[in-house]
Motif scaffolding. Structure first.
Motif, PDB file in Angstrom:
ATOM      1  N   GLY A 119     -92.390  71.483 133.725  1.00 28.54           N
ATOM      2  CA  GLY A 119     -91.976  70.283 133.038  1.00 28.54           C
ATOM      3  C   GLY A 119     -92.944  69.870 131.959  1.00 28.54           C
ATOM      4  N   PRO A 120     -92.756  68.682 131.365  1.00 28.54           N
ATOM      5  CA  PRO A 120     -93.547  68.247 130.234  1.00 28.54           C
ATOM      6  C   PRO A 120     -95.041  68.215 130.497  1.00 28.54           C
ATOM      7  N   HIS A 121     -95.469  67.938 131.714  1.00 24.85           N
ATOM      8  CA  HIS A 121     -96.888  67.816 132.010  1.00 24.85           C
ATOM      9  C   HIS A 121     -97.335  68.877 133.006  1.00 24.85           C
ATOM     10  N   GLY A 122     -96.705  70.038 132.963  1.00 27.80           N
ATOM     11  CA  GLY A 122     -97.076  71.111 133.867  1.00 27.80           C
ATOM     12  C   GLY A 122     -96.560  70.902 135.276  1.00 27.80           C
ATOM     13  N   GLU A 123     -95.591  69.973 135.454  1.00 25.10           N
ATOM     14  CA  GLU A 123     -95.068  69.675 136.780  1.00 25.10           C
ATOM     15  C   GLU A 123     -93.714  70.345 136.974  1.00 25.10           C
ATOM     16  N   GLY A 124     -93.286  70.426 138.249  1.00 24.89           N
ATOM     17  CA  GLY A 124     -91.965  70.956 138.539  1.00 24.89           C
ATOM     18  C   GLY A 124     -90.885  69.948 138.179  1.00 24.89           C
ATOM     19  N   PHE A 125     -89.637  70.414 138.185  1.00 23.52           N
ATOM     20  CA  PHE A 125     -88.553  69.541 137.731  1.00 23.52           C
ATOM     21  C   PHE A 125     -87.323  69.590 138.637  1.00 23.52           C
ATOM     22  N   ILE A 126     -87.375  70.328 139.742  1.00 22.96           N
ATOM     23  CA  ILE A 126     -86.198  70.537 140.581  1.00 22.96           C
ATOM     24  C   ILE A 126     -86.308  69.752 141.885  1.00 22.96           C
ATOM     25  N   VAL A 127     -85.234  69.024 142.205  1.00 19.76           N
ATOM     26  CA  VAL A 127     -85.107  68.358 143.504  1.00 19.76           C
ATOM     27  C   VAL A 127     -83.937  68.999 144.237  1.00 19.76           C
ATOM     28  N   LEU A 128     -84.186  69.519 145.449  1.00 19.31           N
ATOM     29  CA  LEU A 128     -83.157  70.178 146.248  1.00 19.31           C
ATOM     30  C   LEU A 128     -82.931  69.381 147.520  1.00 19.31           C
ATOM     31  N   GLU A 129     -81.675  69.039 147.782  1.00 20.91           N
ATOM     32  CA  GLU A 129     -81.339  68.268 148.969  1.00 20.91           C
ATOM     33  C   GLU A 129     -80.783  69.174 150.061  1.00 20.91           C
ATOM     34  N   THR A 130     -80.712  68.634 151.284  1.00 20.70           N
ATOM     35  CA  THR A 130     -80.218  69.421 152.418  1.00 20.70           C
ATOM     36  C   THR A 130     -78.735  69.747 152.300  1.00 20.70           C
ATOM     37  N   ASN A 131     -78.006  69.021 151.443  1.00 18.61           N
ATOM     38  CA  ASN A 131     -76.576  69.296 151.241  1.00 18.61           C
ATOM     39  C   ASN A 131     -76.344  70.303 150.109  1.00 18.61           C
ATOM     40  N   TYR A 132     -77.414  71.042 149.726  1.00 21.73           N
ATOM     41  CA  TYR A 132     -77.372  72.096 148.710  1.00 21.73           C
ATOM     42  C   TYR A 132     -77.253  71.554 147.283  1.00 21.73           C
ATOM     43  N   ARG A 133     -77.292  70.243 147.118  1.00 19.65           N
ATOM     44  CA  ARG A 133     -77.201  69.673 145.775  1.00 19.65           C
ATOM     45  C   ARG A 133     -78.564  69.755 145.088  1.00 19.65           C
ATOM     46  N   ILE A 134     -78.531  70.067 143.778  1.00 15.40           N
ATOM     47  CA  ILE A 134     -79.750  70.216 142.984  1.00 15.40           C
ATOM     48  C   ILE A 134     -79.739  69.205 141.841  1.00 15.40           C
ATOM     49  N   TYR A 135     -80.894  68.556 141.649  1.00 16.04           N
ATOM     50  CA  TYR A 135     -81.117  67.671 140.510  1.00 16.04           C
ATOM     51  C   TYR A 135     -82.281  68.265 139.705  1.00 16.04           C
ATOM     52  N   ALA A 136     -82.008  68.648 138.473  1.00 17.29           N
ATOM     53  CA  ALA A 136     -83.035  69.256 137.618  1.00 17.29           C
ATOM     54  C   ALA A 136     -83.347  68.292 136.476  1.00 17.29           C
ATOM     55  N   TYR A 137     -84.545  67.735 136.494  1.00 19.84           N
ATOM     56  CA  TYR A 137     -84.955  66.766 135.476  1.00 19.84           C
ATOM     57  C   TYR A 137     -85.525  67.520 134.273  1.00 19.84           C
ATOM     58  N   THR A 138     -84.655  67.997 133.433  1.00 18.30           N
ATOM     59  CA  THR A 138     -85.060  68.774 132.261  1.00 18.30           C
ATOM     60  C   THR A 138     -83.966  68.720 131.202  1.00 18.30           C
ATOM     61  N   ASP A 139     -84.378  68.889 129.969  1.00 15.39           N
ATOM     62  CA  ASP A 139     -83.425  69.075 128.878  1.00 15.39           C
ATOM     63  C   ASP A 139     -83.700  70.397 128.160  1.00 15.39           C
ATOM     64  N   ASN A 140     -84.549  71.234 128.780  1.00 18.79           N
ATOM     65  CA  ASN A 140     -84.888  72.523 128.196  1.00 18.79           C
ATOM     66  C   ASN A 140     -83.730  73.501 128.390  1.00 18.79           C
ATOM     67  N   PRO A 141     -83.129  73.999 127.294  1.00 20.94           N
ATOM     68  CA  PRO A 141     -81.979  74.916 127.422  1.00 20.94           C
ATOM     69  C   PRO A 141     -82.300  76.173 128.217  1.00 20.94           C
ATOM     70  N   LEU A 142     -83.550  76.669 128.101  1.00 19.82           N
ATOM     71  CA  LEU A 142     -83.906  77.884 128.819  1.00 19.82           C
ATOM     72  C   LEU A 142     -83.951  77.648 130.319  1.00 19.82           C
ATOM     73  N   GLN A 143     -84.538  76.528 130.750  1.00 24.61           N
ATOM     74  CA  GLN A 143     -84.578  76.209 132.170  1.00 24.61           C
ATOM     75  C   GLN A 143     -83.171  76.034 132.735  1.00 24.61           C
ATOM     76  N   ILE A 144     -82.308  75.412 131.953  1.00 29.42           N
ATOM     77  CA  ILE A 144     -80.918  75.212 132.395  1.00 29.42           C
ATOM     78  C   ILE A 144     -80.202  76.554 132.510  1.00 29.42           C
ATOM     79  N   ALA A 145     -80.466  77.453 131.559  1.00 29.18           N
ATOM     80  CA  ALA A 145     -79.831  78.772 131.593  1.00 29.18           C
ATOM     81  C   ALA A 145     -80.287  79.574 132.807  1.00 29.18           C
ATOM     82  N   VAL A 146     -81.565  79.448 133.185  1.00 30.89           N
ATOM     83  CA  VAL A 146     -82.067  80.148 134.374  1.00 30.89           C
ATOM     84  C   VAL A 146     -81.389  79.603 135.625  1.00 30.89           C
ATOM     85  N   LEU A 147     -81.281  78.280 135.721  1.00 28.32           N
ATOM     86  CA  LEU A 147     -80.603  77.683 136.878  1.00 28.32           C
ATOM     87  C   LEU A 147     -79.161  78.160 136.979  1.00 28.32           C
TER      88      LEU A 147
END
Length: 472
Positions: A309-337
């Protein structure tokens, strides 16, 4: 020649890494003659020194200013009992790099390496090993550092975008043919159905690495291709190492480059390592990708690093119901997901999706493994996720692995079915021979038949023919 602070940790990629650098592993496989030619250049010696482990650098510095060799017993007396193994490994590595003798009675640096490293440290001589800076051109001013950073980021992310977009048919920008050949040659991409390139399991693992590691993986593969391209390996190596000692934001002349190094400029432009006003220009500017080749500093602007992420931090939140929240606007990170996640909603700085059976099966079909998916989620987990023990929900990890097992329940393998034996004795005789070769994949004694692998067929057939001829 520029002044160099060889003790600066910011210029020391080995400070926090125990594994040998990829380039050092490559250099250890080269001949003594090639390395001696390489060590004639002060910039090459300085760059190799930066890549050594801390103890290896300490040994070099202890010997650098000595005019006579040191007895092995004297040096060994400085080593504690706990450090003897590391000390021996360090001596072996330096010997394989031909910096120290292979079977020493006395320890002394390779004279060529010692003279060049001394020159690099003291700044003496006029070998032009660190490049030839040129005065600014008023008509065609050199790009500033921000422009160089944007240029390097665009070129590098073009390569990564192409990899993660393979198979979709949607490519923002297509890399050059030379880059595509290198991706295929390195095993990061392969020809899929229809001739299109598609990312491999190794390619996805490549995306998990830092930009610095990614860059060296490609450059080492580039070095392996040098011979078949009829290029001088020492010229190629010395140019890459010279770039790592140059100053970001300055222009350098091409007039001091060899024919091989001049030809390399085209490839280095494709990778984003150098910038030129035009292909025929007699000056070039190294980008941050080039000037950090032997440094631990980030080769890309930190705020836009494609790994976090912007400050060298991670950006993915994964819940037990398999839902993912990715706090990013980077097209490359979105494409990898998108390789293993079903994306459902997208906001200015947030992407929402879910890990589903279909999305994981699609990833598995592309050669991505369950462990690689879990590793990616772990490496890029949001700081809030680090409060969890374990980091990722166990139910999600187990389910991803179960989906992989579900896909791998049935394996196919080519071979031959052996049946219609005249007697039980003949069947057992041939079967025992096949088992000795370890080529039996399946057997059915009640039907006097077994299935052997493709590799063992020639031997089994020859054995049957010889037995039949003997009985006749």
């Amino acid at each position: 020649m520029p002044s160099v602070d060889i003790a600066n940790p910011a210029c020391d990629p080995a400070t926090h890494e125990d594994d040998p650098h990829l380039l050092l592993t490559f250099l250890q496989s080269q001949s003594q003659n090639a390395l001696t030619r390489l060590y004639q250049r002060p910039s090459s010696c300085l760059s190799v020194f930066r890549l050594l482990q801390p103890l290896q650098r300490q040994l070099v510095m202890n010997l650098l200013w000595l005019e006579t060799a040191v007895p092995v017993s004297t040096m060994f007396a400085w080593v504690t009992r706990e450090g003897r193994s590391v000390y021996s490994d360090s001596l072996s590595t330096l010997a394989r790099l031909h910096i120290l003798p292979s079977s020493p009675v006395k320890l002394a640096l390779n004279p060529t390496f010692k003279a060049s490293l001394r020159q690099a440290v003291t700044g003496g001589g006029s070998s032009r090993s660190f490049g030839v800076p040129v005065d600014p051109d008023r008509q065609y001013p050199a790009p500033n550092i921000n422009t160089l950073d944007a240029y390097a980021l665009e070129r590098w992310e073009t390569i990564l975008h192409y990899m993660v977009s393979s198979g979709t048919g949607h490519y923002p920008t297509r890399p050059s043919q030379e880059v595509l050949f290198l991706l295929q040659r390195s095993g990061l991409m392969t020809n899929a159905h229809g001739g299109a390139l598609q990312i491999t399991s190794s390619g996805f693992q490549f995306l998990l690495h830092s930009p610095h590691a990614q860059l060296w993986e490609l450059l080492v593969q580039y070095l392996y291709m040098v011979e078949e391209r009829q290029m001088d390996l020492v010229d190629v190596l010395s140019f890459l190492l010279m770039l790592s000692t140059m100053e970001l934001g300055r222009e350098y002349s091409t007039e001091n480059l060899t024919a091989t190094q001049t030809a390399m400029l085209t490839d280095l432009r494709n990778y984003g390592l150098v910038w030129q006003q035009s292909p025929s220009s007699r000056r070039f500017s190294p980008s941050r990708l080039a000037t950090t080749l032997t440094s631990s500093s980030s080769p890309l602007p930190t705020s836009q690093n494609s790994g976090t992420g912007p400050h060298g931090e991670g950006f993915i939140v994964l819940e037990t119901n398999y839902r993912i929240y990715a706090y990013t606007d980077n097209p490359l990170q979105i494409a990898v997901l998108n390789l293993f996640v079903t994306l459902k909603s997208r906001f200015p700085n947030l992407v929402i999706g879910a890990i589903t059976r279909e999305s994981v099966k699609k990833a598995l079909a592309n050669g991505i493994t369950a462990d690689q998916i879990i590793s990616y989620l772990t490496a890029h987990a949001h700081p809030q996720m680090h409060k969890n023990k374990p980091l990722l929900p166990v139910t999600v990890q187990d389910q991803i692995r179960l989906w992989e097992l579900e896909r791998n329940r049935v394996k196919s393998e080519e071979g031959y079915l052996y049946t219609s034996f005249a007697s039980q004795a003949d069947y057992e005789y041939v079967l025992n021979y096949a088992k000795q070769l370890d080529v039996v994949l399946w057997e059915n004694p009640s039907r006097r038949s077994f299935f052997g692998s493709l590799d063992g067929h020639a031997n089994i057939r020859g054995f049957i023919e010889r037995r039949t001829a003997g009985n006749a």
